[in-house]
Scaffold this motif. Structure first.
Motif, PDB file in Angstrom:
ATOM      1  N   PHE A   1      -6.161  25.334  12.079  1.00  0.00           N
ATOM      2  CA  PHE A   1      -4.876  24.661  12.021  1.00  0.00           C
ATOM      3  C   PHE A   1      -4.393  24.250  13.283  1.00  0.00           C
ATOM      4  CE2 PHE A   1      -4.650  26.842   7.781  1.00  0.00           C
ATOM      5  CZ  PHE A   1      -4.277  25.640   6.994  1.00  0.00           C
ATOM      6  N   GLY A   2      -4.698  25.144  14.479  1.00  0.00           N
ATOM      7  CA  GLY A   2      -4.339  24.832  15.636  1.00  0.00           C
ATOM      8  C   GLY A   2      -4.739  23.467  16.163  1.00  0.00           C
ATOM      9  N   ALA A   3      -6.041  23.304  15.755  1.00  0.00           N
ATOM     10  CA  ALA A   3      -6.824  21.870  16.276  1.00  0.00           C
ATOM     11  C   ALA A   3      -6.211  20.797  15.489  1.00  0.00           C
ATOM     12  CB  ALA A   3      -8.374  21.941  16.155  1.00  0.00           C
ATOM     13  N   SER A   4      -5.777  21.140  14.119  1.00  0.00           N
ATOM     14  CA  SER A   4      -5.305  20.068  13.401  1.00  0.00           C
ATOM     15  C   SER A   4      -3.901  19.608  13.725  1.00  0.00           C
ATOM     16  CB  SER A   4      -5.356  20.489  12.005  1.00  0.00           C
ATOM     17  OG  SER A   4      -4.587  19.574  10.882  1.00  0.00           O
ATOM     18  N   ALA A   5      -3.107  20.689  14.235  1.00  0.00           N
ATOM     19  CA  ALA A   5      -1.937  20.350  14.599  1.00  0.00           C
ATOM     20  C   ALA A   5      -1.722  19.432  15.947  1.00  0.00           C
ATOM     21  CB  ALA A   5      -1.127  21.672  14.882  1.00  0.00           C
ATOM     22  N   LEU A   6      -2.958  19.647  16.859  1.00  0.00           N
ATOM     23  CA  LEU A   6      -2.813  19.000  18.139  1.00  0.00           C
ATOM     24  C   LEU A   6      -3.300  17.503  17.839  1.00  0.00           C
ATOM     25  CD1 LEU A   6      -4.533  21.307  20.461  1.00  0.00           C
ATOM     26  CD2 LEU A   6      -2.153  20.615  20.547  1.00  0.00           C
ATOM     27  N   VAL A   7      -4.139  17.227  16.907  1.00  0.00           N
ATOM     28  CA  VAL A   7      -4.532  15.902  16.395  1.00  0.00           C
ATOM     29  C   VAL A   7      -3.472  15.256  15.724  1.00  0.00           C
ATOM     30  CG1 VAL A   7      -6.049  14.817  14.997  1.00  0.00           C
ATOM     31  CG2 VAL A   7      -7.148  16.589  16.390  1.00  0.00           C
ATOM     32  N   LEU A   8      -2.793  15.917  14.820  1.00  0.00           N
ATOM     33  CA  LEU A   8      -1.537  15.277  14.207  1.00  0.00           C
ATOM     34  C   LEU A   8      -0.498  14.751  15.046  1.00  0.00           C
ATOM     35  CD1 LEU A   8      -1.431  17.563  10.908  1.00  0.00           C
ATOM     36  CD2 LEU A   8      -1.908  15.213  11.134  1.00  0.00           C
TER      37      LEU A   8
ATOM     38  N   VAL B   1      -1.796  11.335  16.364  1.00  0.00           N
ATOM     39  CA  VAL B   1      -1.895  10.441  15.806  1.00  0.00           C
ATOM     40  C   VAL B   1      -0.743  10.202  14.640  1.00  0.00           C
ATOM     41  CG1 VAL B   1      -4.402  10.653  15.818  1.00  0.00           C
ATOM     42  CG2 VAL B   1      -3.078  11.604  13.863  1.00  0.00           C
ATOM     43  N   ASN B   2       0.124  11.223  14.338  1.00  0.00           N
ATOM     44  CA  ASN B   2       1.102  10.972  13.218  1.00  0.00           C
ATOM     45  C   ASN B   2       2.167  12.114  13.364  1.00  0.00           C
ATOM     46  OD1 ASN B   2       2.560   9.912  11.066  1.00  0.00           O
ATOM     47  ND2 ASN B   2       1.379  10.979   9.985  1.00  0.00           N
ATOM     48  N   PRO B   3       2.848  11.773  14.618  1.00  0.00           N
ATOM     49  CA  PRO B   3       3.741  13.113  14.977  1.00  0.00           C
ATOM     50  C   PRO B   3       5.086  12.815  13.963  1.00  0.00           C
ATOM     51  CG  PRO B   3       3.947  11.204  16.628  1.00  0.00           C
ATOM     52  CD  PRO B   3       2.931  10.929  15.689  1.00  0.00           C
TER      53      PRO B   3
ATOM     54  N   ALA C   1      -5.555  13.828   5.552  1.00  0.00           N
ATOM     55  CA  ALA C   1      -4.268  12.921   4.494  1.00  0.00           C
ATOM     56  C   ALA C   1      -3.138  12.933   5.306  1.00  0.00           C
ATOM     57  CB  ALA C   1      -4.353  14.130   3.410  1.00  0.00           C
ATOM     58  N   GLN C   2      -2.812  14.031   6.253  1.00  0.00           N
ATOM     59  CA  GLN C   2      -1.436  13.902   6.755  1.00  0.00           C
ATOM     60  C   GLN C   2      -1.581  13.039   8.048  1.00  0.00           C
ATOM     61  OE1 GLN C   2       0.455  17.788   7.527  1.00  0.00           O
ATOM     62  NE2 GLN C   2      -1.055  18.719   6.436  1.00  0.00           N
ATOM     63  N   ALA C   3      -2.912  12.610   8.601  1.00  0.00           N
ATOM     64  CA  ALA C   3      -2.722  11.667   9.507  1.00  0.00           C
ATOM     65  C   ALA C   3      -2.608  10.308   9.013  1.00  0.00           C
ATOM     66  CB  ALA C   3      -4.028  11.889  10.334  1.00  0.00           C
ATOM     67  N   MET C   4      -2.790  10.138   7.791  1.00  0.00           N
ATOM     68  CA  MET C   4      -2.847   8.855   7.360  1.00  0.00           C
ATOM     69  C   MET C   4      -1.534   8.552   6.471  1.00  0.00           C
ATOM     70  SD  MET C   4      -5.698   7.784   8.319  1.00  0.00           S
ATOM     71  CE  MET C   4      -5.813   5.949   7.574  1.00  0.00           C
ATOM     72  N   ASN C   5      -1.038   9.366   6.032  1.00  0.00           N
ATOM     73  CA  ASN C   5       0.231   9.417   5.203  1.00  0.00           C
ATOM     74  C   ASN C   5       1.579   9.838   5.751  1.00  0.00           C
ATOM     75  OD1 ASN C   5       2.026   9.222   2.905  1.00  0.00           O
ATOM     76  ND2 ASN C   5       0.727  10.660   1.811  1.00  0.00           N
ATOM     77  N   PRO C   6       2.345   9.123   6.223  1.00  0.00           N
ATOM     78  CA  PRO C   6       3.653   9.297   6.851  1.00  0.00           C
ATOM     79  C   PRO C   6       4.514   9.962   5.818  1.00  0.00           C
ATOM     80  CG  PRO C   6       3.690   7.195   6.766  1.00  0.00           C
ATOM     81  CD  PRO C   6       2.395   7.505   6.346  1.00  0.00           C
ATOM     82  N   TYR C   7       4.348   9.900   4.592  1.00  0.00           N
ATOM     83  CA  TYR C   7       5.012  10.627   3.449  1.00  0.00           C
ATOM     84  C   TYR C   7       4.636  11.865   3.078  1.00  0.00           C
ATOM     85  CZ  TYR C   7       6.119   5.318   4.009  1.00  0.00           C
ATOM     86  OH  TYR C   7       6.168   4.213   4.531  1.00  0.00           O
TER      87      TYR C   7
END
Length: 224
Positions: A44-51, A54-56, A125-131
């Protein structure tokens, strides 16, 4: 999210995980619990850094339940979230203290694969979807539109299939068959939520009905 809230999350969540795993296990020396925590926090830490890169905006969207969240969704989440959390202490009681079930190594490994797959898919999914919010509603004030790229090309609710991976994967990764019981409860209610959300989006989100005709599967390609 304010700096104070972010710090509270950063401290409170790991401490909560420690309590949910090691208190039921009866010892802080339970090695599988530490391995599980290391994998979960790293993933989850790596995922949070990527997000964050790419999609803050997703952090604002997911920071709280927004006005307009459907009351039926809150009722479903009142079952899903406790059942999901219960996976951890039930698994720790089983595998860490009482040893009610025996899970072979290959099943434990498959659990870790499912956990990492769940983290990866929900991050995608979260990276692609701001909603991508925690509650179900039509986000008219944000001019919500249909997202049909990334994992949404294959299924309409990739975040939910990722959640299913996590529910069952956590139980197996911790070496517990009994923890599959709350995982199954959370999964069953999540499938119901998927169906109800899909009906709402078809009725109220412009373009979603056409998208649903193109992408036929809600969760599992070829099945449903």
């Amino acid at each position: 999210m304010s700096r104070g809230t972010a710090i509270a999350y950063a401290i409170g969540l790991p401490l909560s995980l420690l309590g949910l795993i090691f208190w039921p296990a009866g010892t802080i020396a339970w090695r599988p619990g530490w391995v599980f925590l290391a994998v979960l926090i790293s993933g989850f830490g790596a995922s949070a850094l990527v997000l964050a890169w790419v999609n803050p905006i997703i952090y604002r969207a997911r920071s709280r339940f927004q006005a307009g969240t459907k009351s039926w969704d809150k009722a479903l989440l009142a079952v899903i979230l406790p059942a999901m959390v219960a996976v951890l202490p039930v698994a720790a009681l089983d595998a860490g203290r009482f040893h009610w079930s025996v899970v072979p190594a290959w099943a434990v490994l498959s659990g870790y694969v499912a956990v990492l797959a769940g983290i990866a898919v929900t991050g995608w999914a979260q990276a692609m979807n701001p909603y991508f919010e925690p509650g179900v509603r039509i986000q008219s004030e944000r001019h919500q539109r249909v997202i049909d790229s990334g994992p949404y090309r294959f299924v309409r609710h990739p975040g939910y299939i990722a959640a299913l991976f996590l529910f069952f994967g956590m139980a197996l990764a911790l070496g517990s068959l009994w923890a599959l019981v709350p995982a199954a409860l959370a999964a069953a209610v999540l499938v119901l939520r998927t169906s109800w959300e899909d009906q709402l989006l078809r009725a109220e989100l412009p373009g979603y009905d056409d998208y649903a005709r193109r992408v036929q599967w809600r969760l599992v390609p070829g099945l449903w």
